[in-house]
Design an enzyme around this catalytic site. Structure first.
Site, mmCIF file in Angstrom:
data_model
loop_
_atom_site.group_PDB
_atom_site.id
_atom_site.type_symbol
_atom_site.label_atom_id
_atom_site.label_comp_id
_atom_site.label_asym_id
_atom_site.label_seq_id
_atom_site.Cartn_x
_atom_site.Cartn_y
_atom_site.Cartn_z
ATOM 1 N N GLU A 158 27.520 33.941 42.836
ATOM 2 C CA GLU A 158 28.967 33.488 43.016
ATOM 3 C C GLU A 158 29.089 32.458 44.288
ATOM 4 O O GLU A 158 28.693 32.950 45.489
ATOM 5 C CB GLU A 158 29.725 34.733 43.138
ATOM 6 C CG GLU A 158 31.163 34.321 42.845
ATOM 7 C CD GLU A 158 32.276 35.695 42.980
ATOM 8 O OE1 GLU A 158 31.913 36.622 43.878
ATOM 9 O OE2 GLU A 158 33.194 35.503 42.353
ATOM 10 N N GLU A 354 33.748 46.906 45.200
ATOM 11 C CA GLU A 354 32.670 46.302 44.307
ATOM 12 C C GLU A 354 32.567 47.044 42.938
ATOM 13 O O GLU A 354 32.628 46.322 41.899
ATOM 14 C CB GLU A 354 31.519 46.436 44.888
ATOM 15 C CG GLU A 354 31.264 45.737 46.184
ATOM 16 C CD GLU A 354 31.496 44.173 46.115
ATOM 17 O OE1 GLU A 354 31.298 43.455 44.956
ATOM 18 O OE2 GLU A 354 32.256 43.660 47.093
#
Ligand SMILES: [Zn+2]
Length: 908
Positions: A158, A354
């Protein structure tokens, strides 16, 4: 009603200036560079890393759904060399393939038109294994126990780096199934998103065991013999469900794990050999969090396993790869004997954040990076909500109210975002993203923290149950697909029967936030305007504010303020009125004098949430030059005695910020004396040693006070820290984990060369990342210029993981009182330092080093440096640094002129 034509035109113009109202997800209309005619559905990828020269060879077959006839294939690829290509088994000449490094695109011209329908693209390629956490990268580390130097591999994709690992349609809306196979040494554990499907020992092709090899690179005739290769194995993982390319993961090395089971889900914590047991706390927390989310989202976790992977380097934070989340070691591993309570809390918060992404981000993904906040704002809010549910004693929402103090890790969320959002350099939560650099820059406080704050305000306005029902609808309707913000508002509107999109637009599509002025003479009249700091002539804006208020002691009420003014009903003239109940709203409140006086008298009756909110607003009004510093300090001096963590930390952070601002000023010493007088009574109550039955947060407050008083030059605290450091050298267990960071930091801040060397020696020896961080943070605080230079030089060595090495320079800039020396060092070594920075940090690194200056001339310096040296994509970060320097310079002047009178009149 008839609307004149001109008004129509004006309305249209205003609309187009504000930006068209966003539509629900539609693949064809999603932004991006890749043509939408060709859609990959399945990838089979095989990667063979070469650890001798840090390169890799790969091959892949991609099943394509061609939606209309095409003459070329366009996909992403970066720093990859294509060695072979074929479509449907027919070879393409490699020489015809165009690699555009700037656009990060590969174009494969086809000899003849490719008809609509299913096709297969096969590619052979080579690439490199990076030093920094970008694409496939390597980490060197010292093994626990043996102390041996080892190497392992990991990935970080990412926002836009999957394309460095394999050629792919690397935009989030191109969901596909991925099946990965890798060749690694036989004694390694390999991890990816899905469980291992098969493992085969290799003999021959990729590394025959036992055969002597010659290294011809040394130039010696005939080369020198290398040790025989270790046996290799090929590991094939099960295919993933349809997902975006950036959530792929591959990690491999000499790893251990511990595991548990929640329903059908296997959970593991994976770490380098000897450290897996330190994952026990994270493993237990993961199980608890998973059950909570399975219920909250209404769709159970969809993969067969969830791995929490501790990496000893590469990057600083954590990454929500689906089924294989990666963490920098110190944000996952907890050593009950040696880790602090702060570390424990941080681990929980990061885990909860997360894991929320497994749904918000992975199962349902934003269509494009302009909606990144759907991932990050949501995971930040959800993670905090879950953390609060299981750990109310940590006061997580309260801690978000604390102002920014760059030397402290916790408690910066909401206030940090509001501080940035009040400036001219801010941007809306949703903003257009055209380039890879812009996608990487989108990971900022506005995306994460303003997004989080707005969702919290919206939840409290709609009600917890209604909000959760809306989220369940959203997940159920969009699982395994992509969305825009409009999809979320539609689901919440359906659940609440309120026009959520209209309320939200002001908060997500325009920059900034409001301040609500309260006028008591006008009988509960309130008025909103844009709140700004260091930002003259800001364009005026209007918000729909879900206002909450209460007459102190009464029941809170809610009012959706849709206009510039509103009237609060039934407010008795002699009772204190508090707006923004518990500080849950993302706005400031400015009270007129009668209201403020009533509030000051009512302070003991206010809850701590409201007191901290009043302090934060008062300090923000001082920063904005809407009030003198005495507004804030007058409030602090009137607070009832308490050892409440958040309330005292609010004061500690403000004092720490001012202390940093006054470096080099003749007022600093006097200010430090005043600041100590504000903190000393609380420290006297708590004392150095823990007492039986003290409140659960007393230990953390004690640690904060030691650090704060130490940095405010408190001789008693400094002597106490030195004494404890000496004992610690002889008996490490004598210093409890919560004390280590503050005691070492205070000792480091006033270190002479001998102490510096001792701290450095300890840092070199330890294999604990947390202890290592404490030692190097202590070194970074040393203020003797000779030692500042010694600390900086460490950043160029490989003593620290790359991500920590570069932050050592930032740390010196802010903690040593010598940002000038840190900048000179960085300037001279910029190339070597940037080689250690990952994609998200690249545009920020140099400008961030300037944000600790309070001298206007530095603003010109960074502008000139940027023009000559930095990539154009750094421009927004340079603008922020310039604004920060100007703000600090102006604020410092104001404070210096106000402090003498303030300190004199102060009761202390
Ligand atoms: Zn996140």
């Amino acid at each position: 009603m008839r609307v004149p034509r001109l008004a129509f035109l004006l309305l249209f113009l205003i609309r187009s200036l504000v930006g068209a109202v966003e539509k629900p997800f539609n693949f064809n209309e999603t932004p991006g560079k890749l043509p939408k005619e060709v859609v990959p559905t399945e990838y089979a990828i095989r990667i063979v890393p070469n650890l001798d020269n840090f390169t890799f060879a790969g091959s892949e077959t991609v099943k394509l759904n061609v939606r209309g006839p095409v003459h070329q294939l366009v996909l992403n690829g970066l720093e990859l060399k294509i060695e072979a290509a074929s479509v449907d088994g027919k070879e393409l000449p490699v020489s015809a393939i165009k690699a555009d490094n700037e656009k990060e695109l590969l174009t494969l011209p086809l000899p003849s038109e490719l008809a609509a329908g299913d096709h297969a693209l096969t590619l052979g390629f080579t690439g490199k294994i990076n030093q920094q956490g970008q694409g496939l990268f390597y980490m060197r580390y010292q093994e626990q126990g043996s102390g041996a130097r080892k190497v392992m591999l990991g990935t970080q994709f990412e926002a836009t780096d999957a394309r460095r690992f394999f050629p792919c349609w690397d935009e989030p809306a191109f969901r596909a199934r991925f099946q990965l196979a890798v060749v690694v040494p036989g004694n390694w554990l390999a991890v990816s998103n899905m469980p291992i499907e098969s493992e085969t020992l290799l003999n021959g092709r990729d590394g025959p065991p036992g055969r002597p090899r010659l290294d011809t690179s040394s130039g010696a005739p005939g080369g020198r013999a290398l040790p025989p290769r270790k046996p290799m194995k090929e590991v094939r993982f099960a295919p993933t469900p349809p997902m975006s390319s950036y959530v792929n993961v591959f990690v491999a090395g000499e790893l251990d794990f511990i595991q548990s089971q929640v329903g059908p889900t296997q959970i593991r914590v994976i770490a380098t050999k000897g450290k897996a047991e330190l994952g026990r706390y994270a493993l237990d927390a993961s199980a608890e969090i998973l059950k909570y989310y399975n219920d909250y989202f209404g769709v159970p976790y969809p993969l067969p396993k969830l791995d929490q992977i501790a990496l000893p380097g590469g990057f600083g934070g954590a990454m929500e790869n689906w089924g294989g989340i990666t963490y920098f070691e110190s944000t996952l591993l907890f050593d009950p004997k040696n880790s602090s309570a702060e570390t424990k809390q941080h681990i929980y918060e990061v885990l909860a954040h997360e894991m929320a992404h497994m749904w918000f981000g992975d199962l349902v993904t934003m269509a494009w990076w302009d909606n990144l906040w759907l991932n990050e704002g949501f995971a930040s809010w959800m993670g905090s909500k879950c953390t609060v549910y299981f750990n109310p004693q940590w006061e997580v929402w309260l801690a978000r109210e604390l102002p920014r103090d760059p030397t402290r890790r916790t408690g910066i969320a909401k206030e940090a975002a509001m501080e940035g959002d009040a400036r001219s350099t801010t941007h809306p939560i949703q903003q257009p993203v055209a380039t890879e650099a812009e996608a990487n820059s989108a990971f900022d406080d506005i995306t994460y923290k303003k997004g989080q704050s707005f969702l919290r305000m919206l939840e409290s306005f709609l009600g917890e149950d209604v909000f959760r029902d809306g989220i369940r609808r959203y997940i159920a309707a969009h699982k395994y697909s992509n969305t825009t913000t409009a999809d979320l508002w539609n689901a919440l509107s359906d659940a609440s029967n309120k026009s959520v999109g209209e309320i939200a637009a002001g908060w997500t599509e325009q920059p900034g936030f409001p301040v609500v002025n309260v006028k008591r003479e006008a009988d509960g009249k309130v008025r909103q305007e844009r709140f700004t700091v260091n930002f003259e002539n800001a364009p005026p804006l209007l918000w729909q504010i879900p206002l909450t208020y209460s007459v102190v002691g009464g029941t809170p009420a809610t009012l959706l303020m849709t206009d510039k003014t509103a009237t609060l009903k039934n407010i008795p003239a002699d009772r204190a009125l508090k707006l923004n109940v518990n500080g849950a709203g993302n706005y400031r409140v400015e009270y007129d004098e009668p209201s403020w006086e009533l509030l000051l008298k009512a302070l003991p009756k206010l809850g701590v949430e409201d007191r901290v909110n009043l302090m934060s607003d008062a300090w923000a009004l001082v920063q904005a030059a809407r009030a003198p510093a005495s507004l804030y300090f007058g409030l602090v001096e009137k607070l009832p005695d308490s050892t409440d963590l958040a309330e005292r930390e609010q004061i500690i952070n403000v004092l720490g910020f001012v202390n940093g601002l006054l470096v080099g000023s003749s007022e600093r010493e006097r200010f430090q004396r005043y600041a100590r007088s504000l903190l000393r009574p609380t420290f006297a109550t708590l004392g150095w040693e823990p007492k039986p039955n003290e409140p659960s947060n007393a230990g953390r407050l004690r640690a904060s006070l030691i650090s704060a008083l130490g940095h405010l030059n408190d001789s008693e605290v400094l002597a106490g820290c030195r004494e404890r450091f000496q004992k610690y050298l002889a008996h490490p267990a004598s210093l409890p984990p919560d004390f280590r960071a503050p005691v070492l930091a205070v000792v480091g801040g006033y270190a002479d060369e001998k102490t510096w060397n001792k701290l450095h020696e300890l840092g070199l020896k330890t294999t604990s990342i947390e202890d290592q961080q404490n030692y190097y943070n202590a070194l970074a605080g040393a203020s003797d210029p000779k030692l500042v230079k010694k600390t900086l030089a460490i950043a160029l060595t490989d003593e620290l993981p790359t991500s920590r090495a570069i932050f050592l320079v930032s740390r010196v800039a802010r903690d040593s009182d010598h940002p000038d020396i840190a900048w000179e060092f960085a300037k001279a070594n910029m190339k070597a330092l940037l080689a250690k920075v990952d994609a998200a940090g690249a545009n920020r690194y140099a400008p961030s080093l300037f944000t600790f200056f309070s001298n206007g001339s530095r603003a010109d310096e960074i502008k000139k440096y940027a023009e000559k040296t930095l990539a154009p994509a750094s421009a927004p970060e340079v603008a922020k640094a310039v604004d920060e320097i100007q703000f600090r310079a102006g604020f410092r002047d104001r404070l210096v002129s106000q402090l003498p009178a303030l300190i004199q009149s102060g009761a202390k």
